[in-house]
Design an enzyme around this catalytic site. Structure first.
Site, short mmCIF file in Angstrom:
data_model
loop_
_atom_site.label_atom_id
_atom_site.label_comp_id
_atom_site.label_asym_id
_atom_site.label_seq_id
_atom_site.Cartn_x
_atom_site.Cartn_y
_atom_site.Cartn_z
N GLY A 12 -5.09 6.81 -0.39
CA GLY A 12 -6.30 6.35 -1.09
C GLY A 12 -6.79 5.05 -0.47
CE LYS A 13 -2.64 -0.22 -1.54
NZ LYS A 13 -1.48 -1.07 -1.16
CG ASP A 70 0.91 -6.27 -2.59
OD1 ASP A 70 1.57 -5.23 -2.38
OD2 ASP A 70 1.09 -6.98 -3.60
CE1 TYR A 152 -1.57 1.56 -13.70
CE2 TYR A 152 -1.62 0.85 -11.42
CZ TYR A 152 -0.93 1.03 -12.59
OH TYR A 152 0.39 0.70 -12.66
CG ASP A 153 -9.54 4.48 -8.59
OD1 ASP A 153 -9.49 3.24 -8.73
OD2 ASP A 153 -9.69 5.03 -7.48
CE LYS A 173 -11.60 2.08 -5.83
NZ LYS A 173 -10.33 2.76 -5.57
P1 ITT Z 1 1.55 0.47 0.05
O1 ITT Z 1 2.46 -0.63 -0.42
O2 ITT Z 1 2.22 1.48 0.95
O3 ITT Z 1 0.26 -0.06 0.63
P2 ITT Z 1 1.29 1.11 -2.78
O4 ITT Z 1 0.55 2.19 -3.50
O5 ITT Z 1 2.76 0.94 -3.07
O6 ITT Z 1 1.07 1.36 -1.21
P3 ITT Z 1 0.85 -1.62 -3.70
O7 ITT Z 1 2.30 -1.99 -3.56
O8 ITT Z 1 -0.18 -2.58 -3.20
O9 ITT Z 1 0.53 -0.23 -2.96
O10 ITT Z 1 0.57 -1.29 -5.22
C1 ITT Z 1 -0.73 -1.14 -5.68
C2 ITT Z 1 -0.73 -0.46 -7.02
O11 ITT Z 1 -1.99 -0.69 -7.63
C3 ITT Z 1 -0.57 1.05 -6.88
O12 ITT Z 1 0.04 1.58 -8.03
C4 ITT Z 1 -2.01 1.51 -6.76
O13 ITT Z 1 -2.18 2.84 -7.21
C5 ITT Z 1 -2.74 0.51 -7.67
N1 ITT Z 1 -4.08 0.26 -7.10
C6 ITT Z 1 -4.40 -0.60 -6.10
N2 ITT Z 1 -5.69 -0.47 -5.77
C7 ITT Z 1 -6.19 0.49 -6.56
C8 ITT Z 1 -7.46 1.08 -6.68
O14 ITT Z 1 -8.46 0.77 -5.87
N3 ITT Z 1 -7.62 2.02 -7.60
C9 ITT Z 1 -6.61 2.40 -8.42
N4 ITT Z 1 -5.37 1.90 -8.35
C10 ITT Z 1 -5.16 0.95 -7.43
#
Ligand code: ITT
Length: 197
Positions: A12-13, A70, A152-153, A173
């Site tokens: 997603g990122k 992050d 959490y979208d 978005k």
């Molecule tokens: P990486 O560490 O591999 O990048 P991750 O999903 O573990 O992936 P993080 O440690 O940064 O990433 O945790 C981010 C959390 O916040 C994760 O549960 C995401 O789903 C949520 N999150 C971050 N950005 C979001 C977005 O744009 N929409 C919905 N949820 C988001």
């Protein structure tokens, strides 16, 4: 062509980052291309520390510039939780969402304010670090709505919109999300440093 490794497994990122750099001569690969990289423990106390940890580890391993994100959701009623623990709040997006909604059961609309935060960090091996933060304020709805996006979208409505991130068009978005705002700051730094424009 500049090769950058996105220090993430989160598709997603990745999609959102790719969209923001598509007009530049940048090839974005990710940890999905390096299954041999050991798990990076996110032991920092801030989004910045964790982004720096991820980008540093991946740039050391790959010897390439590494871009880490992050991010997380801070909910006022929960004193800023889950915050940096957003990914560790459950074992799946569904479980994490359920846990948030349970914690906000019977909490009134006005008390459901929240913000998404994203810190992006680019580490250029043995040379330079760039970082940028983006914030998007809004509130948590009481039932998941919409199907696009990730994480959490489905339960976050950004301020000024009557739709969740999952209901909004992807391009909307990607104009005003926390990640979009961080990228809008860091991409020009990358473009200028590597003379890409
Ligand atoms: P990486 O560490 O591999 O990048 P991750 O999903 O573990 O992936 P993080 O440690 O940064 O990433 O945790 C981010 C959390 O916040 C994760 O549960 C995401 O789903 C949520 N999150 C971050 N950005 C979001 C977005 O744009 N929409 C919905 N949820 C988001």
């Amino acid at each position: 062509m500049l090769k950058i490794v996105a220090a993430t497994h989160n598709t997603g990122k990745l999609k959102e980052i790719k969209e923001k750099i598509k007009d530049y001569p940048i090839e974005l690969i990710s940890l999905l291309d390096y299954p041999q990289i050991p798990e990076i423990e996110e032991k920092g106390n801030t989004f910045y520390e964790n982004a720096l940890l991820k980008a540093t580890a991946v740039s050391r391993f790959t010897k390439l510039p590494a871009l880490a994100d992050d991010s997380g959701l801070e909910i006022d009623y929960l004193d800023g939780k889950p915050g940096i623990y957003s990914a560790r709040w459950g074992n799946s997006d569904e479980e994490r969402i359920r846990r948030v909604l349970k914690a906000l059961e019977r909490v009134s609309d006005t008390e459901r304010t929240a913000r998404f935060i994203c810190v992006m960090c680019l580490v250029i091996p043995e040379n330079k670090i760039f970082s940028a933060e983006g914030i998007c304020i809004g509130y948590i709805v009481s039932t998941p709505q919409g199907s696009s996006g990730f994480g959490y979208d489905p339960i976050f409505k950004p301020k000024g919109y009557n739709l969740t991130f999952s209901q909004l068009e992807v391009k909307t978005k990607n104009k005003m999300s926390h990640r979009a705002r961080a990228l809008d700051k860091i991409v020009p730094l990358i473009v200028s440093y590597f003379h890409l424009a």
